[in-house]
Design a protein around this motif. Structure first.
Motif, PDB file in Angstrom:
ATOM      1  N   LEU A  38     -17.086  58.635 -12.707  1.00 56.89           N
ATOM      2  CA  LEU A  38     -15.977  57.880 -12.132  1.00 56.89           C
ATOM      3  C   LEU A  38     -16.301  56.400 -11.946  1.00 56.89           C
ATOM      4  O   LEU A  38     -15.393  55.582 -11.788  1.00 56.89           O
ATOM      5  CB  LEU A  38     -15.583  58.476 -10.768  1.00 56.89           C
ATOM      6  CG  LEU A  38     -14.951  59.865 -10.770  1.00 56.89           C
ATOM      7  CD1 LEU A  38     -14.804  60.368  -9.342  1.00 56.89           C
ATOM      8  CD2 LEU A  38     -13.602  59.836 -11.468  1.00 56.89           C
ATOM      9  N   PHE A  39     -17.580  56.061 -11.960  1.00 54.55           N
ATOM     10  CA  PHE A  39     -17.995  54.688 -11.690  1.00 54.55           C
ATOM     11  C   PHE A  39     -17.812  53.811 -12.922  1.00 54.55           C
ATOM     12  O   PHE A  39     -18.244  54.155 -14.025  1.00 54.55           O
ATOM     13  CB  PHE A  39     -19.455  54.651 -11.236  1.00 54.55           C
ATOM     14  CG  PHE A  39     -19.970  53.266 -10.975  1.00 54.55           C
ATOM     15  CD1 PHE A  39     -19.505  52.520  -9.909  1.00 54.55           C
ATOM     16  CD2 PHE A  39     -20.929  52.697 -11.817  1.00 54.55           C
ATOM     17  CE1 PHE A  39     -19.977  51.240  -9.675  1.00 54.55           C
ATOM     18  CE2 PHE A  39     -21.406  51.422 -11.581  1.00 54.55           C
ATOM     19  CZ  PHE A  39     -20.922  50.694 -10.511  1.00 54.55           C
ATOM     20  N   ASN A  40     -17.185  52.661 -12.726  1.00 53.29           N
ATOM     21  CA  ASN A  40     -16.953  51.704 -13.809  1.00 53.29           C
ATOM     22  C   ASN A  40     -18.099  50.689 -13.848  1.00 53.29           C
ATOM     23  O   ASN A  40     -18.156  49.768 -13.046  1.00 53.29           O
ATOM     24  CB  ASN A  40     -15.621  50.988 -13.596  1.00 53.29           C
ATOM     25  CG  ASN A  40     -15.288  50.023 -14.724  1.00 53.29           C
ATOM     26  OD1 ASN A  40     -16.002  49.936 -15.717  1.00 53.29           O
ATOM     27  ND2 ASN A  40     -14.204  49.284 -14.565  1.00 53.29           N
TER      28      ASN A  40
ATOM     29  N   LYS B  95     -20.141  42.438 -15.409  1.00 54.80           N
ATOM     30  CA  LYS B  95     -19.482  41.141 -15.312  1.00 54.80           C
ATOM     31  C   LYS B  95     -20.055  40.294 -14.177  1.00 54.80           C
ATOM     32  O   LYS B  95     -20.154  39.079 -14.282  1.00 54.80           O
ATOM     33  CB  LYS B  95     -17.984  41.340 -15.104  1.00 54.80           C
ATOM     34  CG  LYS B  95     -17.265  41.894 -16.319  1.00 54.80           C
ATOM     35  CD  LYS B  95     -15.785  42.099 -16.038  1.00 54.80           C
ATOM     36  CE  LYS B  95     -15.073  42.660 -17.258  1.00 54.80           C
ATOM     37  NZ  LYS B  95     -13.625  42.914 -16.984  1.00 54.80           N
ATOM     38  N   SER B  96     -20.406  40.942 -13.071  1.00 62.87           N
ATOM     39  CA  SER B  96     -20.848  40.207 -11.881  1.00 62.87           C
ATOM     40  C   SER B  96     -22.353  40.004 -11.815  1.00 62.87           C
ATOM     41  O   SER B  96     -22.840  39.102 -11.135  1.00 62.87           O
ATOM     42  CB  SER B  96     -20.388  40.942 -10.616  1.00 62.87           C
ATOM     43  OG  SER B  96     -21.050  42.196 -10.502  1.00 62.87           O
ATOM     44  N   GLY B  97     -23.109  40.868 -12.509  1.00 63.73           N
ATOM     45  CA  GLY B  97     -24.558  40.808 -12.424  1.00 63.73           C
ATOM     46  C   GLY B  97     -25.114  41.535 -11.218  1.00 63.73           C
ATOM     47  O   GLY B  97     -26.328  41.570 -10.998  1.00 63.73           O
ATOM     48  N   PHE B  98     -24.242  42.143 -10.429  1.00 64.27           N
ATOM     49  CA  PHE B  98     -24.642  42.906  -9.247  1.00 64.27           C
ATOM     50  C   PHE B  98     -24.976  44.333  -9.673  1.00 64.27           C
ATOM     51  O   PHE B  98     -24.375  44.873 -10.604  1.00 64.27           O
ATOM     52  CB  PHE B  98     -23.502  42.901  -8.224  1.00 64.27           C
ATOM     53  CG  PHE B  98     -23.803  43.634  -6.953  1.00 64.27           C
ATOM     54  CD1 PHE B  98     -24.553  43.039  -5.950  1.00 64.27           C
ATOM     55  CD2 PHE B  98     -23.318  44.914  -6.747  1.00 64.27           C
ATOM     56  CE1 PHE B  98     -24.821  43.711  -4.770  1.00 64.27           C
ATOM     57  CE2 PHE B  98     -23.575  45.594  -5.572  1.00 64.27           C
ATOM     58  CZ  PHE B  98     -24.329  44.994  -4.580  1.00 64.27           C
TER      59      PHE B  98
ATOM     60  N   ASN C 124     -19.525  60.872  -1.740  1.00 64.12           N
ATOM     61  CA  ASN C 124     -20.840  60.269  -1.529  1.00 64.12           C
ATOM     62  C   ASN C 124     -21.582  60.287  -2.860  1.00 64.12           C
ATOM     63  O   ASN C 124     -21.861  61.354  -3.411  1.00 64.12           O
ATOM     64  CB  ASN C 124     -21.615  61.057  -0.469  1.00 64.12           C
ATOM     65  CG  ASN C 124     -22.892  60.353  -0.040  1.00 64.12           C
ATOM     66  OD1 ASN C 124     -23.359  59.423  -0.695  1.00 64.12           O
ATOM     67  ND2 ASN C 124     -23.465  60.791   1.060  1.00 64.12           N
ATOM     68  N   VAL C 125     -21.873  59.106  -3.388  1.00 62.87           N
ATOM     69  CA  VAL C 125     -22.499  58.991  -4.712  1.00 62.87           C
ATOM     70  C   VAL C 125     -23.913  58.434  -4.552  1.00 62.87           C
ATOM     71  O   VAL C 125     -24.085  57.242  -4.301  1.00 62.87           O
ATOM     72  CB  VAL C 125     -21.678  58.078  -5.640  1.00 62.87           C
ATOM     73  CG1 VAL C 125     -22.269  58.090  -7.048  1.00 62.87           C
ATOM     74  CG2 VAL C 125     -20.222  58.510  -5.679  1.00 62.87           C
ATOM     75  N   PRO C 126     -24.940  59.261  -4.709  1.00 63.05           N
ATOM     76  CA  PRO C 126     -26.316  58.762  -4.565  1.00 63.05           C
ATOM     77  C   PRO C 126     -26.763  57.879  -5.721  1.00 63.05           C
ATOM     78  O   PRO C 126     -27.613  57.014  -5.549  1.00 63.05           O
ATOM     79  CB  PRO C 126     -27.151  60.051  -4.492  1.00 63.05           C
ATOM     80  CG  PRO C 126     -26.307  61.092  -5.157  1.00 63.05           C
ATOM     81  CD  PRO C 126     -24.892  60.723  -4.886  1.00 63.05           C
ATOM     82  N   ASP C 127     -26.215  58.108  -6.910  1.00 62.07           N
ATOM     83  CA  ASP C 127     -26.584  57.314  -8.097  1.00 62.07           C
ATOM     84  C   ASP C 127     -25.307  56.995  -8.865  1.00 62.07           C
ATOM     85  O   ASP C 127     -24.800  57.824  -9.622  1.00 62.07           O
ATOM     86  CB  ASP C 127     -27.558  58.103  -8.970  1.00 62.07           C
ATOM     87  CG  ASP C 127     -28.064  57.277 -10.154  1.00 62.07           C
ATOM     88  OD1 ASP C 127     -27.625  56.114 -10.303  1.00 62.07           O
ATOM     89  OD2 ASP C 127     -28.889  57.793 -10.938  1.00 62.07           O
ATOM     90  N   CYS C 128     -24.789  55.788  -8.671  1.00 63.35           N
ATOM     91  CA  CYS C 128     -23.498  55.427  -9.257  1.00 63.35           C
ATOM     92  C   CYS C 128     -23.507  55.466 -10.780  1.00 63.35           C
ATOM     93  O   CYS C 128     -22.509  55.816 -11.412  1.00 63.35           O
ATOM     94  CB  CYS C 128     -23.080  54.042  -8.773  1.00 63.35           C
ATOM     95  SG  CYS C 128     -22.599  54.017  -7.034  1.00 63.35           S
ATOM     96  N   TYR C 129     -24.643  55.131 -11.404  1.00 58.72           N
ATOM     97  CA  TYR C 129     -24.698  55.089 -12.862  1.00 58.72           C
ATOM     98  C   TYR C 129     -24.739  56.484 -13.483  1.00 58.72           C
ATOM     99  O   TYR C 129     -24.593  56.628 -14.698  1.00 58.72           O
ATOM    100  CB  TYR C 129     -25.883  54.250 -13.324  1.00 58.72           C
ATOM    101  CG  TYR C 129     -25.583  52.764 -13.272  1.00 58.72           C
ATOM    102  CD1 TYR C 129     -25.336  52.045 -14.431  1.00 58.72           C
ATOM    103  CD2 TYR C 129     -25.504  52.093 -12.061  1.00 58.72           C
ATOM    104  CE1 TYR C 129     -25.035  50.691 -14.388  1.00 58.72           C
ATOM    105  CE2 TYR C 129     -25.197  50.737 -11.994  1.00 58.72           C
ATOM    106  CZ  TYR C 129     -24.963  50.050 -13.150  1.00 58.72           C
ATOM    107  OH  TYR C 129     -24.643  48.705 -13.104  1.00 58.72           O
TER     108      TYR C 129
END
Length: 210
Positions: A108-110, A116-119, A99-104
């Motif tokens: 491990l988060f790329n 690339k997607s702008g998402f 469970n990742v509350p803040d991906c940035y």
């Protein structure tokens, strides 16, 4: 107050059971149309978990084959990545949810995928999909960006909604039915993942000889 809390808990439990029963019925399908099967899993997972996006990962030897419908239910994106890659790779390898509350803030988060997607990926809950007989991880269900709801949501410093412990329990229950659905369609899944792997190897070969 205690009785009111217990009543709320009971209502939530009944609502969860009804939700899972509906999902179980909806996913009790056998089809030679893999896109339809995966699209239905993604749709029901997003609805049940109130997430913005969802990706299904399936383990194929030392690879993960990802299935996503980010461009619409009729546009299935299939990508092969190394099993050792990212959050989904860790989930499948260790057979444990993350469970990742803040991906940035997660190593491990790329972030390149977002660039690339702008998402913008804020929060993520990734849960192993297990073999119904052995309990081994055969893939993962990755839920992206918990959406606000009418209930009291958990937030990260007031910035965005995150997945809580209730979400973890619901996602694990959901993955039981996803695993059953995938096992019913194992032959078709095997054929598609093999084709995806072959295509990925061809692309690598082209890059090396290009």
């Amino acid at each position: 107050l205690g009785n009111a809390f217990q009543w709320q808990q009971l209502l939530r439990s009944e609502a969860k059971n009804r939700l899972l029963l509906g999902i179980a019925k909806d996913l009790s399908i056998v089809s030679d149309d893999l896109s339809s099967v995966i699209s239905r899993i993604i749709l029901r997972a997003c609805e049940a978990m109130n997430s913005q996006r969802c990706t299904v990962f399936l383990k194929q030897r030392d690879l993960l084959v990802s299935f996503a419908t980010n461009q619409g239910p009729s546009n299935m994106e299939i990508i092969c990545i190394p099993l050792s890659t990212g959050i989904a790779g860790q989930v499948v390898t260790n057979n444990q949810l993350i469970n990742v509350p803040d991906c940035y803030a997660c190593k491990l988060f790329n972030q390149d995928v977002d660039k690339k997607s702008g998402f913008r990926t804020n929060s993520m809950l990734c849960v192993p999909i297990k073999d119904t007989d052995t309990g081994d991880a055969i893939g993962a269900l990755q839920l992206i960006n918990k959406m606000p709801s009418q209930q009291q949501d958990s937030t990260l410093d007031g910035k965005h909604v995150v997945f809580g412990s209730d979400d973890e329990g619901l996602a694990e229950s959901l993955c039981v039915y996803v695993g059953l659905c995938l096992s019913r369609n194992a032959a078709y899944l095997q054929a598609v993942t093999e084709r995806s792997k072959s295509q990925a190897l061809l692309e690598v070969a082209k890059d090396l000889t290009g």
